[in-house]
Design an enzyme around this catalytic site. Sequence first.
Site, short mmCIF file in Angstrom:
data_model
loop_
_atom_site.label_atom_id
_atom_site.label_comp_id
_atom_site.label_asym_id
_atom_site.label_seq_id
_atom_site.Cartn_x
_atom_site.Cartn_y
_atom_site.Cartn_z
N SER A 163 0.85 -1.19 0.00
CA SER A 163 0.00 0.00 0.00
C SER A 163 0.88 1.23 0.00
O SER A 163 2.03 1.20 0.47
CB SER A 163 -0.87 0.01 1.27
OG SER A 163 -1.46 1.29 1.48
N TYR A 209 -1.41 -0.16 10.27
CA TYR A 209 -1.59 -0.71 8.92
C TYR A 209 -0.38 -0.40 8.04
O TYR A 209 0.16 -1.28 7.36
CB TYR A 209 -2.86 -0.12 8.31
CG TYR A 209 -3.12 -0.53 6.89
CD1 TYR A 209 -3.57 -1.81 6.59
CD2 TYR A 209 -2.93 0.38 5.84
CE1 TYR A 209 -3.83 -2.18 5.28
CE2 TYR A 209 -3.19 0.01 4.54
CZ TYR A 209 -3.64 -1.27 4.25
OH TYR A 209 -3.88 -1.63 2.95
N LYS A 267 2.41 -2.91 5.95
CA LYS A 267 2.66 -2.84 4.51
C LYS A 267 4.13 -2.55 4.20
O LYS A 267 4.68 -3.07 3.23
CB LYS A 267 1.73 -1.80 3.86
CG LYS A 267 0.27 -2.21 3.90
CD LYS A 267 0.05 -3.58 3.26
CE LYS A 267 -1.40 -3.98 3.19
NZ LYS A 267 -1.60 -5.28 2.51
#
Length: 254
Positions: free
Chosen positions: A144, A157, A161
């Site tokens: 991401s 998050y 990634k």
Amino acid sequence: MTKTFLGQTAIITGAGIGIGFEVARLLAMRGANIVLNDMDENAAKNAQKAILDSGGNCEIVVGNSADLSIIQQLVQKATECFGKLDLVVANAGITTFGDFFEYQPASLKQLLDVNLFGSFFLVQEAAKAMKNQQSGGSIVLTSSVTGHQAHPFLAAYGMTKAAIEQLAKNLVIDLSPLGININTVAPGATLTERTLEDKDYLSTWSRITPMGKPATVQDIAEAMIFLLSPQARHITGQSLVVDGGWTAVGVSPY
């Protein structure tokens, strides 16, 4: 459409809808046999039907891709149903938003299980099969833009990634001697069934993306398929950002 992947077999996780399904659909159209995974049984069955109805070959494994038994089933189904495993897209992942000071251990554990444990051990199991076949292979992990650039409420998050991208870099050491290349694709804002639940998503990201619009699922899928293709066999340990230029300017949606 050119059958670039004729006779090859691909595993795609998190592929009932969205980017994962589009990768599966396009690979099937280009000749690959598909083993498709999703936690949602209805989504998996609908995705399988769509691929079969268009003339492709598709088997499904329903379950949590962070479960080692599901990972093993995926690899087993690929080899038993189609004879071998050539391609892997570790696409399954979850996003959890949260203020850093309030973020809870249970949320982090779930995030690490799906985004990291599931991806790591899918690559491990798949690479074992490819090693036994002695015919190489190609692997793509879904990262991401939040692994490249800070984003509000996505510290945990984004950390996972960034870790996914480092995993691909590090595995160059282990996988290159086996003829396996491994890369990541880092999508930016993308129009999917889930993101379009936000009525402001399209207008917000169109305003702040230099190319003037968010990506479609096909935009992301085509990048992944390129990295799986023979044209990318000498590309490994890399991350391809597909974001319409957003990380170049980094304008926050907030």
